[in-house]
Design an enzyme around this catalytic site. Structure first.
Site, PDB file in Angstrom:
ATOM      1  N   ASP B 245      22.900  -5.230  25.237  1.00  0.00           N
ATOM      2  CA  ASP B 245      22.161  -3.967  25.175  1.00  0.00           C
ATOM      3  C   ASP B 245      22.264  -3.228  26.508  1.00  0.00           C
ATOM      4  O   ASP B 245      21.349  -2.556  26.931  1.00  0.00           O
ATOM      5  CB  ASP B 245      20.690  -4.220  24.803  1.00  0.00           C
ATOM      6  CG  ASP B 245      20.009  -5.174  25.761  1.00  0.00           C
ATOM      7  OD1 ASP B 245      20.702  -5.717  26.656  1.00  0.00           O
ATOM      8  OD2 ASP B 245      18.785  -5.374  25.645  1.00  0.00           O
ATOM      9  N   GLU B 246      23.415  -3.421  27.153  1.00  0.00           N
ATOM     10  CA  GLU B 246      23.650  -2.783  28.462  1.00  0.00           C
ATOM     11  C   GLU B 246      24.719  -1.712  28.334  1.00  0.00           C
ATOM     12  O   GLU B 246      25.758  -1.941  27.724  1.00  0.00           O
ATOM     13  CB  GLU B 246      24.165  -3.827  29.456  1.00  0.00           C
ATOM     14  CG  GLU B 246      23.097  -4.648  30.126  1.00  0.00           C
ATOM     15  CD  GLU B 246      23.743  -5.521  31.173  1.00  0.00           C
ATOM     16  OE1 GLU B 246      24.052  -5.005  32.269  1.00  0.00           O
ATOM     17  OE2 GLU B 246      23.992  -6.697  30.865  1.00  0.00           O
TER      18      GLU B 246
END
Lengths: 193, 326
Positions: B245-246
């Site tokens: 989720d980066e």
């Protein structure tokens, strides 16, 4: 094996029997999904697998398929370019036959690494004996179909038969009965635009 | 003249000459065309009786305009052309014949053969049987076909390479660039010494969505987040997903840190709006760390990324849902 050979088989099967037959053969022979590239090389086993798969799919002998392939190469509209190249070989069918020994040289002028058989032509009175050595297996049968179609193309009437093998070479006999039996298909030195 | 031909003088008729050399012209001492081979007549029309230097223009060597000069070329190659359209280019050579100043000029089409054959509708019988003209036409056509095939093959390979490259640079879930593409863009910007801003964004509470609603919901949220980031940036910016989720966004040309912070805040605000997944509503937020390339004398990719990462963690520790300038 030169990609041109595999590509010719692919186009023959697709144009003659439809895409479904070609897809069946391609899957059975483990051919590349996107088809063969004419200018790339493939292992000889691929061509063998292709012919075996075609024979199985069409329930026909490999020999008859190879002969039809030869006919297709001259007579199908998709091969107009190849037909033209062949017609450069002579102004009449007889002239063409007498230039057959030049055919490997002509083929190599176009595609230097194509494995073309060596031809020997022997004039025995009313019959020409053409011995075809080397080249890919089955090349003599392809030549048989090709010569029959070319005789038509020149408008000549000729009896052309496969007279068997001689020390590994195919022998094809040609009896030219009538040079101008039918109407020849048009051929001009300059391509039509 | 000397040579064996003159030891045994030869009387040759015009018809034999025509067959031996379908492309010759015989010139009388006064430069008038006395006879021409059948192929020359086919190409140039009825030229017998007309002056050679009117029908043909000699282009090289320069200054050949009369019989004396022509005979002085003594077998050297001359380049000439039909004076009348289609001005077919020819090459040839002249050989003086007889004691009174006449000559025979032998002609050929040279490299313009294919055009001449097309323009004049020539056939096999227009060439002497020893002429390699037909072989040359064959070769031109065969090589043309092979070259076309190779061009098409190259185009297909190029297309396949482009597709593979795109695939290698793309994150399959979101369609954003991946880490590899980000690194390539970053290296390009640094090498070009272009100023830029780098924004590292990490989604907050994403793990909760995954854990409570499953991976399908998580994937949906990631796709939505990607869409929001693309919508919140410009076409030339690089938006990449570099991990679960980066995300990292490169914004070339931006030197105003305040403006970049506002972009980050706007993206975070959009990410905080509820995202619908079936009958569920997912709520996430995001933290961001920003670095400006102009803050570095000599920007290095690793350093920028780790500084942006540190700024991101400052945002996390500061209560999430915010952007920090590193």
């Amino acid at each position: 094996m030169h990609g041109l050979v595999n590509r010719a088989i692919q186009c023959f099967l697709r144009d003659t029997y439809g895409d479904a037959v070609w897809q069946t053969v391609a899957a059975a022979a483990d051919a590349p999904r996107e088809g063969f590239e004419a200018m790339l090389r493939y292992p000889p086993a691929t061509t063998e697998a292709l012919l075996d798969a075609a024979a199985a799919a069409l329930d026909r002998s490999r020999d008859s398929i190879l002969e039809d392939l030869g006919t297709y190469l001259v007579s199908h509209p998709n091969n107009a370019a190849l037909r033209r190249l062949l017609r450069f070989g002579g102004v009449s069918f007889a002239d063409f036959l007498h230039s057959l020994e030049d055919l490997p040289g002509r083929a190599r002028l176009a595609v230097p690494d194509l494995n073309v058989p060596v031809f020997e032509l022997e004039d025995r009175g009313d019959t020409l004996h053409l011995t075809c050595r080397g080249g890919s297996p089955g090349a003599g049968l392809v030549l048989l179909g090709l010569l029959r179609a070319l005789a038509d193309d020149y408008g000549a009437l000729a009896l052309i038969d496969h007279a068997g093998d001689d020390e590994g070479g195919d022998i094809i006999t040609i009896r030219l009965l009538d040079q101008s039996h039918g109407e020849a298909r048009r051929f001009a030195l300059a391509p039509t635009a | 003249m000397d040579g064996p031909g003159d030891v045994f003088p030869l009387l040759i008729g015009q018809s034999a000459l025509d067959r031996l050399m379908p492309m010759h012209v015989r010139l009388a001492p006064n430069g008038v065309i006395a006879a021409a081979g059948p192929t020359v007549r086919k190409v140039a029309g009825p030229i017998v009786g007309r002056p050679f230097f009117e029908v043909f223009q000699i282009r090289r060597p320069a200054g050949i305009g009369d019989m004396r000069a022509l005979c002085a070329t003594s077998g050297e190659r001359i380049r000439l052309a039909l004076a009348a359209p289609p001005c077919t280019a020819l090459r040839g050579f002249a050989v003086p014949v007889g004691a009174d100043g006449g000559a025979i000029v032998k002609l050929s089409f040279g490299i313009g053969l294919a055009d001449a054959v097309r323009d004049h509708g020539l056939t096999d019988s227009d060439f002497a049987p020893t002429d390699l003209a037909v072989e040359m036409l064959y070769l031109i056509e065969a090589k043309g076909l092979v070259a076309d095939e190779l061009t098409r093959l190259t185009e297909r390979l190029q297309g396949a390479r482009d597709a593979a490259e795109r695939q290698a640079m793309t994150d399959t879930l979101t369609g954003l660039f991946n880490r590899r593409a980000l690194e390539a863009s970053l290296d390009r910007l640094i090498a070009a010494r272009r100023p830029f801003a780098l924004m590292h964004i990490d989604l907050d509470r994403f793990k909760e969505v995954n854990d409570t609603l499953g991976h399908a919901a998580g994937d949906h949220v990631l796709t939505e987040a990607a869409r929001i980031m693309l919508a919140g940036t410009r076409g030339g910016d690089t938006v990449a997903r570099i991990g679960g989720d980066e995300f990292v966004i490169l914004l070339p040309g931006l030197t105003d840190a305040g403006a970049v912070e506002r972009i980050a805040e706007r993206i975070i605000a959009r990410l905080e709006l509820p995202i619908t997944f079936g009958e569920h509503t997912c709520r996430i937020s995001a933290s961001a760390g920003i670095v400006m390339s102009t803050a570095y004398a000599d920007p290095e990719a690793d350093r920028l990324l780790s500084d942006a990462d540190r700024a991101l963690y400052a945002s996390k520790h500061g209560g999430r849902g915010r952007a920090t300038l590193g």
